[in-house]
Design a protein around this motif. Structure first.
Motif, mmCIF file in Angstrom:
data_model
loop_
_atom_site.group_PDB
_atom_site.id
_atom_site.type_symbol
_atom_site.label_atom_id
_atom_site.label_comp_id
_atom_site.label_asym_id
_atom_site.label_seq_id
_atom_site.Cartn_x
_atom_site.Cartn_y
_atom_site.Cartn_z
ATOM 1 N N LYS A 88 0.869 -1.182 0.000
ATOM 2 C CA LYS A 88 0.000 0.000 0.000
ATOM 3 C C LYS A 88 0.901 1.226 0.000
ATOM 4 O O LYS A 88 1.689 1.421 0.926
ATOM 5 N N ILE A 89 0.762 2.048 -1.045
ATOM 6 C CA ILE A 89 1.689 3.180 -1.208
ATOM 7 C C ILE A 89 0.993 4.544 -1.207
ATOM 8 O O ILE A 89 1.649 5.575 -1.218
ATOM 9 N N GLY A 90 -0.326 4.545 -1.188
ATOM 10 C CA GLY A 90 -1.070 5.805 -1.151
ATOM 11 C C GLY A 90 -2.421 5.591 -0.509
ATOM 12 O O GLY A 90 -2.931 4.467 -0.458
ATOM 13 N N THR A 91 -2.990 6.681 0.011
ATOM 14 C CA THR A 91 -4.310 6.591 0.629
ATOM 15 C C THR A 91 -5.025 7.930 0.560
ATOM 16 O O THR A 91 -4.396 8.987 0.485
ATOM 17 N N CYS A 92 -6.341 7.849 0.567
ATOM 18 C CA CYS A 92 -7.209 9.023 0.574
ATOM 19 C C CYS A 92 -8.589 8.562 1.018
ATOM 20 O O CYS A 92 -8.956 7.415 0.772
#
Length: 194
Positions: A88-92
């Motif tokens: 997991k390399i990004g989140t929003c």
């Protein structure tokens, strides 16, 4: 990454919920996934990597207080970007915020991409995905986004998607940092143009 070399000022940005969303897609080898149980560890790692928290313990404490009471909502509102290795390399999050008088507004919340993956269009794709989620989940306009001058690079991204800096806070009160924000951002723009 936050740029803490410049003065801090709080920023609220707004855009109409019903505005068309600019289409941006993830690069090949990446995909979206919703929050699943125990993903808070990954969320904390991503947010700490971009300097939103001093360490993952502080990030997990925040998650426990603000997000954990809404686990069912997280499963349809918190998005992760996963690379081809399963990391997991990004989140929003397609979240919401209530004013003191219980008015509820859509909120783009905690946009973050690990530094080694920034500049690849991942944040743009997350913004497209998250705004479309908000359009399907919420009915109140406008959409809000809370940020700060330390995120001046991300502010350009938010403006690309139709967000504008507001002189007011979400509750309608004046943002006391509004004038300071405009001065700081104008100075940065002048520096970049010279």
């Amino acid at each position: 990454m936050l740029d803490k070399t410049i003065p801090y000022a709080e920023i609220w940005m707004i855009r109409l919920l019903e505005l068309p969303v600019i289409e941006q897609h993830l690069p090949e080898g990446f995909h979206f996934a919703f929050y699943q149980e125990d993903d808070e560890v990954e969320w904390a790692a991503i947010e700490t990597a971009v300097s939103e928290f001093e360490d993952t313990v502080q990030a997990l404490d925040y998650f426990e207080e603000k997000f954990a009471p809404h686990l069912k909502e997280l499963q349809k509102r918190m998005v992760f970007v996963i690379n081809s290795s399963g990391e997991k390399i990004g989140t929003c999050s397609a979240w919401w915020k209530e004013t003191p008088n219980k008015e509820r507004y859509p909120l783009i919340h905690w946009v973050a991409v690990k530094p080694s993956y920034q500049g690849k269009g991942i944040a743009k794709a997350m913004m497209t995905h998250t705004l479309k989620l908000l359009q399907s989940l919420e009915h109140t306009s406008p959409v809000y986004l809370h940020t700060q001058t330390w995120s001046h690079i991300a502010i350009r991204l938010y403006e690309y998607f139709g967000f504008e800096i507001s002189s007011k806070n979400l509750d309608g009160s004046p943002n006391l940092d509004y004038e300071k924000t405009l001065l700081i951002l104008a100075e940065l723009k002048n520096q970049n143009n010279s």
